[in-house]
Design a protein around this motif. Structure first.
Motif, short mmCIF file in Angstrom:
data_model
loop_
_atom_site.label_atom_id
_atom_site.label_comp_id
_atom_site.label_asym_id
_atom_site.label_seq_id
_atom_site.Cartn_x
_atom_site.Cartn_y
_atom_site.Cartn_z
N TYR A 1 0.81 -1.21 0.00
CA TYR A 1 0.00 0.00 0.00
C TYR A 1 0.85 1.27 0.00
N GLY A 2 2.16 1.11 -0.01
CA GLY A 2 3.05 2.27 0.03
C GLY A 2 3.05 2.98 1.37
N GLN A 3 2.75 2.25 2.45
CA GLN A 3 2.64 2.86 3.78
C GLN A 3 3.71 2.38 4.74
N TRP A 4 4.64 1.56 4.28
CA TRP A 4 5.69 1.04 5.17
C TRP A 4 6.74 2.12 5.42
N LYS A 5 7.01 2.42 6.69
CA LYS A 5 7.92 3.51 7.03
C LYS A 5 8.93 3.06 8.09
N PRO A 6 9.98 2.31 7.67
CA PRO A 6 11.01 1.91 8.63
C PRO A 6 11.83 3.08 9.12
N PHE A 7 11.80 4.20 8.37
CA PHE A 7 12.50 5.42 8.77
C PHE A 7 11.51 6.58 8.73
N THR A 8 11.87 7.65 9.43
CA THR A 8 11.04 8.84 9.43
C THR A 8 11.92 10.08 9.23
N ASP A 9 11.32 11.18 8.89
CA ASP A 9 12.04 12.42 8.64
C ASP A 9 12.80 12.85 9.90
N ALA A 10 14.07 13.17 9.74
CA ALA A 10 14.91 13.55 10.89
C ALA A 10 14.72 15.01 11.29
N ALA A 11 14.09 15.82 10.42
CA ALA A 11 14.02 17.26 10.67
C ALA A 11 13.35 17.62 12.00
N PRO A 12 12.19 17.04 12.36
CA PRO A 12 11.58 17.40 13.64
C PRO A 12 12.48 17.09 14.83
N ALA A 13 13.15 15.94 14.79
CA ALA A 13 14.07 15.60 15.88
C ALA A 13 15.24 16.57 15.93
N ARG A 14 15.76 16.94 14.75
CA ARG A 14 16.88 17.88 14.69
C ARG A 14 16.50 19.24 15.28
N GLU A 15 15.31 19.73 14.92
CA GLU A 15 14.86 21.02 15.45
C GLU A 15 14.63 20.95 16.95
N HIS A 16 14.13 19.81 17.44
CA HIS A 16 13.90 19.67 18.88
C HIS A 16 15.22 19.63 19.63
N ILE A 17 16.22 18.96 19.07
CA ILE A 17 17.55 18.94 19.70
C ILE A 17 18.09 20.37 19.77
N ARG A 18 17.92 21.14 18.71
CA ARG A 18 18.42 22.51 18.72
C ARG A 18 17.70 23.37 19.75
N ARG A 19 16.40 23.15 19.91
CA ARG A 19 15.68 23.89 20.94
C ARG A 19 16.17 23.51 22.34
N LEU A 20 16.44 22.22 22.53
CA LEU A 20 17.00 21.77 23.79
C LEU A 20 18.37 22.39 24.02
N ASN A 21 19.18 22.45 22.97
CA ASN A 21 20.50 23.08 23.06
C ASN A 21 20.38 24.54 23.49
N GLU A 22 19.43 25.25 22.90
CA GLU A 22 19.23 26.66 23.24
C GLU A 22 18.78 26.85 24.68
N SER A 23 18.20 25.80 25.27
CA SER A 23 17.76 25.85 26.66
C SER A 23 18.86 25.37 27.62
N GLY A 24 20.05 25.09 27.06
CA GLY A 24 21.17 24.69 27.90
C GLY A 24 21.39 23.21 28.01
N ILE A 25 20.68 22.40 27.22
CA ILE A 25 20.85 20.94 27.24
C ILE A 25 21.70 20.56 26.04
N GLY A 26 22.95 20.17 26.28
CA GLY A 26 23.86 19.81 25.20
C GLY A 26 23.44 18.55 24.48
N TRP A 27 23.96 18.38 23.26
CA TRP A 27 23.51 17.23 22.45
C TRP A 27 23.90 15.90 23.06
N GLN A 28 25.04 15.84 23.76
CA GLN A 28 25.41 14.58 24.40
C GLN A 28 24.47 14.26 25.56
N GLN A 29 24.02 15.30 26.26
CA GLN A 29 23.05 15.07 27.33
C GLN A 29 21.70 14.67 26.75
N VAL A 30 21.35 15.22 25.59
CA VAL A 30 20.13 14.79 24.91
C VAL A 30 20.18 13.29 24.65
#
Length: 233
Positions: free
Chosen positions: A38-67
């Motif tokens: 059906y063209g609905q199999w998604k073993p992977f998903t777009d990384a952009a939302p996770a990347r933006e959330h990591i950056r927001r966490l970084n801006e709040s003082g949470i480093g990427w390694q701590q993430v």
């Protein structure tokens, strides 16, 4: 490696062939085939939302390694989302489980994470796989215990656990990141014998080596090792 309930995960991870596990695996494969059709199999998903959330966490003082530590995923997974690797651009896709773990981090809560994180309990899949992979390339449980500041029976318990503390999980991630491509010391007959016993034990248990795993797959209970990648005695 663990006493999982019979069903899909036991069939996939432990290769149990009982009727319950066989039926669960068959149902999964049927569903996967339908979604692909059906063209609905998604073993992977777009990384952009996770990347933006990591950056927001970084801006709040949470480093990427701590993430990475707080999400219970590998540092290399988070680094790969954020930064280029050689000539490769940052990851455009990630495993859904990795994205979900990152997106679940609440910024306000994470500002107090140093007080809350160590006692958090997480799934032990990634801990098990990393320890098993290191044993597969010759790192004995005794030596791993020494490097982790614990005792051999504790390593054995982690190898059979279903849940571990976040502190334990992160300690194993850090050790694995240091040792995954490094053989243990084998300068003496005793060291060579210990490495040989570890490799034999892991081989008989069917534990794959580090090269059989992508970093993004180590913490994904549904992921499977790739037998064509570096599975050597």
């Amino acid at each position: 490696m663990s006493e999982r309930p019979h069903g899909f995960m036991r069939a996939k991870a432990d290769r149990c062939g009982c009727p319950v596990c066989h039926e669960a695996l068959r149902a999964y494969e049927n569903r996967r085939s339908r979604l692909i059709a059906y063209g609905q199999w998604k073993p992977f998903t777009d990384a952009a939302p996770a990347r933006e959330h990591i950056r927001r966490l970084n801006e709040s003082g949470i480093g990427w390694q701590q993430v990475a530590r707080l999400a219970g995923v590998s540092k290399s997974s988070v680094s790969g989302i954020l930064y280029p690797r050689g000539r490769r651009a940052p990851a455009s896709r990630v495993r859904p489980t990795t994205a979900a773990a990152i997106l679940a981090l609440d910024i306000d809560l994470m500002q107090h994470a140093d007080q809350l994180a160590p006692g958090t309990v997480v799934d032990a899949t990634g801990t098990q796989r990393r320890l098993a992979a290191l044993i597969r390339i010759g790192w004995s449980q005794r030596r791993l215990a020494a490097l982790l500041g614990t005792q051999q029976p504790t390593i054995s318990r982690w190898l059979h656990a279903t849940r571990v503390s976040l502190a334990t999980h992160q300690s194993v991630i850090d050790l694995y990141d240091r040792l995954w491509d490094t053989a243990p010391p084998q300068a003496t007959p005793g060291q060579r014998a210990a490495a040989s016993r570890a490799r034999r034990f892991a081989t008989e248990a069917g534990w794959p080596p580090p090269m059989a795993w992508d970093d993004d797959e180590l913490d994904d209970p549904a992921a499977q090792p790739q037998g064509a990648r570096g599975v050597a005695a």
